[in-house]
Design a protein around this motif. Structure first.
Motif, mmCIF file in Angstrom:
data_model
loop_
_atom_site.group_PDB
_atom_site.id
_atom_site.type_symbol
_atom_site.label_atom_id
_atom_site.label_comp_id
_atom_site.label_asym_id
_atom_site.label_seq_id
_atom_site.Cartn_x
_atom_site.Cartn_y
_atom_site.Cartn_z
ATOM 1 N N ASP A 116 5.837 12.302 -2.157
ATOM 2 C CA ASP A 116 4.749 11.339 -2.079
ATOM 3 C C ASP A 116 3.607 11.858 -2.935
ATOM 4 N N GLY B 69 -2.051 -0.864 -3.376
ATOM 5 C CA GLY B 69 -0.596 -0.988 -3.488
ATOM 6 C C GLY B 69 0.063 0.376 -3.526
ATOM 7 N N SER C 247 0.860 -1.189 0.000
ATOM 8 C CA SER C 247 0.000 0.000 0.000
ATOM 9 C C SER C 247 0.892 1.233 0.000
ATOM 10 N N GLY C 248 0.287 2.377 -0.212
ATOM 11 C CA GLY C 248 1.042 3.618 -0.160
ATOM 12 C C GLY C 248 1.602 3.858 1.237
ATOM 13 N N LEU C 249 0.778 3.564 2.234
ATOM 14 C CA LEU C 249 1.215 3.740 3.621
ATOM 15 C C LEU C 249 2.419 2.838 3.933
ATOM 16 N N ALA D 243 0.712 10.543 -3.967
ATOM 17 C CA ALA D 243 -0.485 9.688 -3.906
ATOM 18 C C ALA D 243 -1.676 10.311 -4.650
ATOM 19 N N HIS D 244 -1.905 11.615 -4.438
ATOM 20 C CA HIS D 244 -3.057 12.256 -5.087
ATOM 21 C C HIS D 244 -2.695 12.873 -6.445
ATOM 22 N N SER E 244 -3.763 2.731 -5.131
ATOM 23 C CA SER E 244 -5.074 2.606 -4.490
ATOM 24 C C SER E 244 -6.022 3.748 -4.840
ATOM 25 N N LYS E 245 -5.504 4.836 -5.360
ATOM 26 C CA LYS E 245 -6.372 5.984 -5.629
ATOM 27 C C LYS E 245 -6.762 5.995 -7.112
ATOM 28 N N SER F 64 1.214 8.864 6.847
ATOM 29 C CA SER F 64 2.132 7.736 6.590
ATOM 30 C C SER F 64 3.579 8.216 6.473
ATOM 31 N N THR G 157 0.695 5.851 -5.241
ATOM 32 C CA THR G 157 -0.170 4.787 -4.742
ATOM 33 C C THR G 157 -0.923 4.173 -5.905
ATOM 34 N N ASN H 115 5.681 4.236 2.344
ATOM 35 C CA ASN H 115 6.339 5.299 3.105
ATOM 36 C C ASN H 115 7.001 4.752 4.363
ATOM 37 N N HIS I 31 1.413 13.858 4.821
ATOM 38 C CA HIS I 31 0.479 12.764 5.148
ATOM 39 C C HIS I 31 0.943 11.953 6.360
ATOM 40 N N ASP J 166 4.513 15.940 0.320
ATOM 41 C CA ASP J 166 3.425 15.430 -0.511
ATOM 42 C C ASP J 166 3.532 16.148 -1.864
#
Ligand SMILES: *Cc1c(COP(=O)(O)O)cnc(C)c1O
Length: 393
Positions: free
Chosen positions: A206, A246, A107-109, A208-209, A239-240, A135, A237, A112, A133, A177
């Motif tokens: 990071d 992942g 996962s992304g968490l 993620a978004h 997952s988004k 994480s 990530t 990190n 974030h 981020d």
């Protein structure tokens, strides 16, 4: 006194403070309209930016992967969990991100938590944006390096920290981020890269978004700013926007070599399941084949933002499809969210301690899965409830 009474007391305190919550139940897939607590509502609160979480092509790829590889990796990566499908995904992601190598995590968490700890040592310093974030904060806590924080996106403050501390440490790692998820603003990556060069620091983003949202076909904020080759660790990530699960870090090959020996989630936690890997490969291929999904996402986001702005809502200064609707007062924020839900629109309210006191907001997340009709319906409900609560005239 029973042994667990201390937890009962803590839960009681949550109730007294009015922050205890029952989690709503979604009775179907995560898409534009969901069946939440058995009521159909327009979903403005998922990170499924491109609608891929329930896409037929992606689902079929997942089923095919299960047929060939089964449902579980059966082992951690470093023993026999290193399936060729996972290597295929990493090579594809490296090509997509235009970087030498990619290392996938569960996962992304997890990514990190595993990476930050592995790449920093005693005698190093981690310098982190104040709004990073959770994480990243957790990953930083697990590192033996010293820690410092710079004011959110404030390059003068970052420079001050580096001036003061750079010479005292072996390596200094600047972490940010790429997109800040509460306001939808972007990190000042050009500014960070400039300071990193000047003070000889490592850089870690990071994204993620930003992955699947910004840059060409969703290649991320690094691509958006044209900074390929300038960031040492680019986390994304799966997952988004990618719609599955992942996380990964894109980097030079040497980073991957080290992580495969020292990143604890790769050594002590079972590898990603084939269903997720197969689905992710298909999602990434779809992004590489066409920018149809990202274009639809941005078209929807612009439509929704214009609708709310024209009605007189304060939608902050987001530069992404994340659309905060600023309310201020905590109780009013939660009431607004509740009334929207009654009228068929789910938007989560975000209040202290997730954001500073007095900056309560709703956070609408727009997706390529929304139709213009969904968005117009939501805009109308915002108008009705906003007037009823005196938030707009
Ligand atoms: C969501 C998020 C994560 C966690 O990603 P998961 O894959 O859901 O674990 C990490 N970092 C940032 C900035 C995020 O927004």
């Amino acid at each position: 006194m029973a042994k667990l009474d201390y937890l009962a007391k803590l839960v009681e305190d949550l109730k007294k403070d009015g922050v205890y919550r029952e989690l709503p139940i979604n009775y179907g897939p995560c898409t534009n309209v969901i069946e939440l607590n058995h009521k159909l509502v327009v979903n403005l609160s998922s990170n499924n930016y491109l609608g891929l979480a329930n896409n037929d092509r992606v689902k079929n790829a997942s089923i095919e992967a299960i047929k060939k590889y089964g449902v579980g990796a059966g082992s951690v990566r470093t023993i026999v969990g290193n399936q060729d499908l996972l290597i295929e995904l990493e090579n594809l992601l490296a090509k997509f991100k235009k970087e030498e190598a990619v290392t996938c995590f569960q996962s992304g968490l997890n990514c990190n938590i595993g990476v930050i700890q592995a790449i920093t040592q005693k005698g190093d310093l981690i310098v982190s944006d104040s709004l990073n974030h959770a994480s990243i904060i957790d990953g930083t806590k697990l590192s033996k390096a010293d820690k410092a924080v710079f004011a959110h996106s404030n390059m003068e403050d970052l420079e001050k920290v580096l001036k003061e501390k750079r010479s005292l440490y072996v390596n200094v790692l600047i972490i940010t981020d790429g997109v800040f998820s509460m306001d939808g603003d972007l990190a000042n990556l050009p500014g960070i890269v400039k300071l990193a060069k000047q003070f000889d620091c490592l850089t870690y983003v990071d994204d993620a978004h930003g992955s699947g949202v910004l840059g060409e076909s969703g290649r991320g904020t690094v691509d958006h700013f044209g900074l390929h080759g300038e960031i040492d660790f680019i986390v994304g990530t799966l997952s988004k926007a990618i719609g599955v699960i992942g996380g990964y870090v894109a980097s030079k090959k040497i980073v991957k070599e080290w992580l495969l020996h020292r990143a604890r989630p790769l050594l002590f936690s079972t590898a990603l399941p084939p269903s997720a890997i197969g689905a992710t490969i298909e999602s990434v291929k779809m992004l590489m084949e066409s920018d149809e999904y990202t274009l639809r996402l941005w078209k929807n986001a612009k439509h929704f933002k214009k609708g709310l702005k024209d009605l007189g809502f304060d939608i902050g200064h987001s530069e992404t499809p994340i659309t905060p609707v600023m309310i201020g007062d905590e109780a009013k924020t939660m009431l607004f969210s509740k009334e929207l839900l009654k009228n068929g629109v789910f938007v989560s309210g975000i209040v202290f301690p997730t954001v500073p006191k007095g900056t309560g907001r709703l956070r609408a997340m727009i997706s390529a899965a929304h139709t213009i009709e969904d968005l117009d319906f939501a805009i109308n409900v915002f108008k009705k409830v906003g007037k009823e609560l005196g938030i707009i005239k």
